[in-house]
Design a protein around this motif. Structure first.
Motif, mmCIF file in Angstrom:
data_model
loop_
_atom_site.group_PDB
_atom_site.id
_atom_site.type_symbol
_atom_site.label_atom_id
_atom_site.label_comp_id
_atom_site.label_asym_id
_atom_site.label_seq_id
_atom_site.Cartn_x
_atom_site.Cartn_y
_atom_site.Cartn_z
ATOM 1 N N PRO A 104 0.817 -1.212 0.000
ATOM 2 C CA PRO A 104 0.000 0.000 0.000
ATOM 3 C C PRO A 104 0.853 1.265 0.000
ATOM 4 O O PRO A 104 1.856 1.345 0.720
ATOM 5 C CB PRO A 104 -0.807 -0.140 1.304
ATOM 6 N N GLY A 105 0.484 2.219 -0.864
ATOM 7 C CA GLY A 105 1.239 3.476 -0.960
ATOM 8 C C GLY A 105 2.319 3.440 -2.040
ATOM 9 O O GLY A 105 2.817 4.482 -2.457
ATOM 10 N N ALA A 148 6.551 8.624 -15.889
ATOM 11 C CA ALA A 148 5.569 8.239 -14.862
ATOM 12 C C ALA A 148 6.222 7.858 -13.522
ATOM 13 O O ALA A 148 5.530 7.644 -12.529
ATOM 14 C CB ALA A 148 4.727 7.072 -15.384
ATOM 15 N N ILE A 149 7.536 7.754 -13.507
ATOM 16 C CA ILE A 149 8.221 7.355 -12.264
ATOM 17 C C ILE A 149 8.110 8.473 -11.225
ATOM 18 O O ILE A 149 8.305 9.644 -11.535
ATOM 19 C CB ILE A 149 9.720 7.048 -12.545
ATOM 20 N N THR A 150 7.754 8.076 -9.990
ATOM 21 C CA THR A 150 7.687 9.040 -8.885
ATOM 22 C C THR A 150 8.502 8.472 -7.718
ATOM 23 O O THR A 150 9.050 7.362 -7.809
ATOM 24 C CB THR A 150 6.238 9.250 -8.386
ATOM 25 N N ASP A 151 8.497 9.188 -6.606
ATOM 26 C CA ASP A 151 9.188 8.691 -5.413
ATOM 27 C C ASP A 151 8.550 7.405 -4.884
ATOM 28 O O ASP A 151 9.148 6.703 -4.078
ATOM 29 C CB ASP A 151 9.110 9.740 -4.285
ATOM 30 N N ARG A 152 7.318 7.166 -5.325
ATOM 31 C CA ARG A 152 6.613 5.974 -4.822
ATOM 32 C C ARG A 152 6.801 4.743 -5.699
ATOM 33 O O ARG A 152 6.348 3.654 -5.353
ATOM 34 C CB ARG A 152 5.113 6.270 -4.728
ATOM 35 N N PRO A 182 15.730 5.352 -11.631
ATOM 36 C CA PRO A 182 16.593 5.417 -10.445
ATOM 37 C C PRO A 182 17.027 4.013 -10.011
ATOM 38 O O PRO A 182 16.269 3.039 -10.182
ATOM 39 C CB PRO A 182 15.681 6.047 -9.376
ATOM 40 N N GLY A 183 18.227 3.926 -9.452
ATOM 41 C CA GLY A 183 18.791 2.627 -9.082
ATOM 42 C C GLY A 183 17.990 1.868 -8.033
ATOM 43 O O GLY A 183 18.131 0.652 -7.899
#
Ligand code: PMP
Length: 356
Positions: A104-105, A148-152, A182-183
């Motif tokens: 979740p999240g 579309a990549i985010t911190d989540r 990101p790696g």
């Protein structure tokens, strides 16, 4: 009896159940199944023997570590044992990958339309599915996927070739995409149809995994190796990823019959790849014939073809079925047709001719 029912997770309500391709119509004069991208060839006698031998012992649990199969895979791909994990089909391994990375999240990115299991297994985990539309040419839009990549974001599936379109992403664009990830985000290259690729510009995911710790390759014995009914898949990924996959595996999820069949199939690879070669020739014959009839067919590198039929999808599938061939309709979008026995492919071509 109590009026209350057990509390189930509310979010399951909105998640569909995985729908397998329809079985071949029973009772018809001919009944061919071109709806699940299976291998039309029957099991090799040697593979059958190894399964039969293992069957004498099924009062025992299988080897949970799949040691024999892991050793074969390690040698075949030149990767350490600590970089391998097996599972109940590659869909099982995909589920293990989600469990190992996302909850979740979190967000899981994949192209759409693609393999139907991705949204289901993502949503079951509680993570959010981020679907990035294919280009109008039915190819992964890798720029949009990177955007579309985010911190989540925890996991990205790249299905190469893509199910159900058969389209591929090539080396330069895939490398460029991977440079943007990101790696700490895991990229899964789902190569269920890898052995059917003939385009030299499509990279072998194993090459990419060797260079990048955040790349993991997903493979299966279900397609080119003809073991769909036995349920064996595997992943090649770096140590932490493979170790996490072993933790999220269903215990004893690969039967001894499946393990022995997979080992025997790797040893019979030359013969099995000969069959794949014949299916690739048959694929060319089918695609050429469809194009000669005026159909627009995306360039497929898998063991199936995709016809964008829109509103005519269901009618086309019904016409195929009337003639004894079951195909896979995606209502409102198109039909995916497995390259199968020559007779079955011919029936499909006849129906396609009538539909122009
Ligand atoms: N990935 C893709 C792209 C597929 O099309 C399929 C099968 N339809 C799978 C994974 C799963 O195959 P299996 O579980 O039989 O290995």
């Amino acid at each position: 009896m109590s009026e209350t029912s057990p509390k189930l997770r509310a979010e399951l309500e909105g998640i569909p159940t995985y729908k397998p391709g329809k079985p071949a119509a029973a009772g018809g004069p001919v009944a061919y199944k071109l709806s699940s991208n299976e291998n039309p060839y029957p099991p090799l006698p040697g593979v059958m023997e190894s399964v039969t031998a293992a069957a004498s012992n099924f009062n025992r649990y299988p080897d949970m570590a799949c040691a024999g199969l892991m050793n074969e895979l390690s040698e075949r791909f030149g990767v350490p044992l600590s970089h391998l994990a097996t599972g109940t089909g590659s869909v099982g391994v995909a589920q293990q990958l989600i469990q190992a990375t996302s909850g979740p999240g979190d967000e899981v990115i994949y192209a759409w339309r693609s393999f139907e299991a991705y949204p289901i297994i993502t949503q079951i985990s509680g993570a959010r599915a981020v679907q990035v539309p294919l280009t109008p040419g039915d190819v992964h839009d890798l720029d949009a996927m990177a955007d579309a990549i985010t911190d989540r974001t925890r996991l990205i599936f790249v299905c190469n070739p893509n199910n159900p379109t058969g389209t591929v992403v090539r080396r330069a664009e895939l490398e460029r995409f991977l440079d943007r990830v990101p790696g700490d985000v895991l990229v899964v290259l789902d190569e269920a149809y890898r052995e059917f690729i003939r385009d030299p510009e499509v990279p072998d995911g194993v090459e990419l995994y060797r260079k990048r710790p955040n790349v993991c390759v997903l493979r299966t014995f279900s397609k080119a190796y003809g073991l769909a009914g036995l349920r064996v898949g595997f992943a090649i990924g770096h140590e932490p990823v493979a170790a996490a996959l072993r933790k999220t595996a269903v215990p004893f999820g690969v039967s001894q019959l499946a393990q022995e069949a997979a080992i025997a199939s790797l040893r019979a690879e030359d013969e099995l790849m000969g069959r794949v070669g014949s299916l690739v020739c048959e694929r060319k014959r089918v695609v050429d014939a469809l194009r000669a009839l005026g159909w627009t067919v995306p360039e497929t590198q898998a063991n199936f073809v995709w016809l964008r039929l829109g509103e005519r999808t269901v009618a086309f599938a019904a016409a195929c079925e009337e003639h004894g061939v079951v195909v896979r309709p995606f209502p409102g979008e198109g039909v995916r047709v497995t390259i199968g026995e020559t007779e079955a492919n011919d029936i499909f071509l006849k129906v396609a001719e009538g539909f122009r």
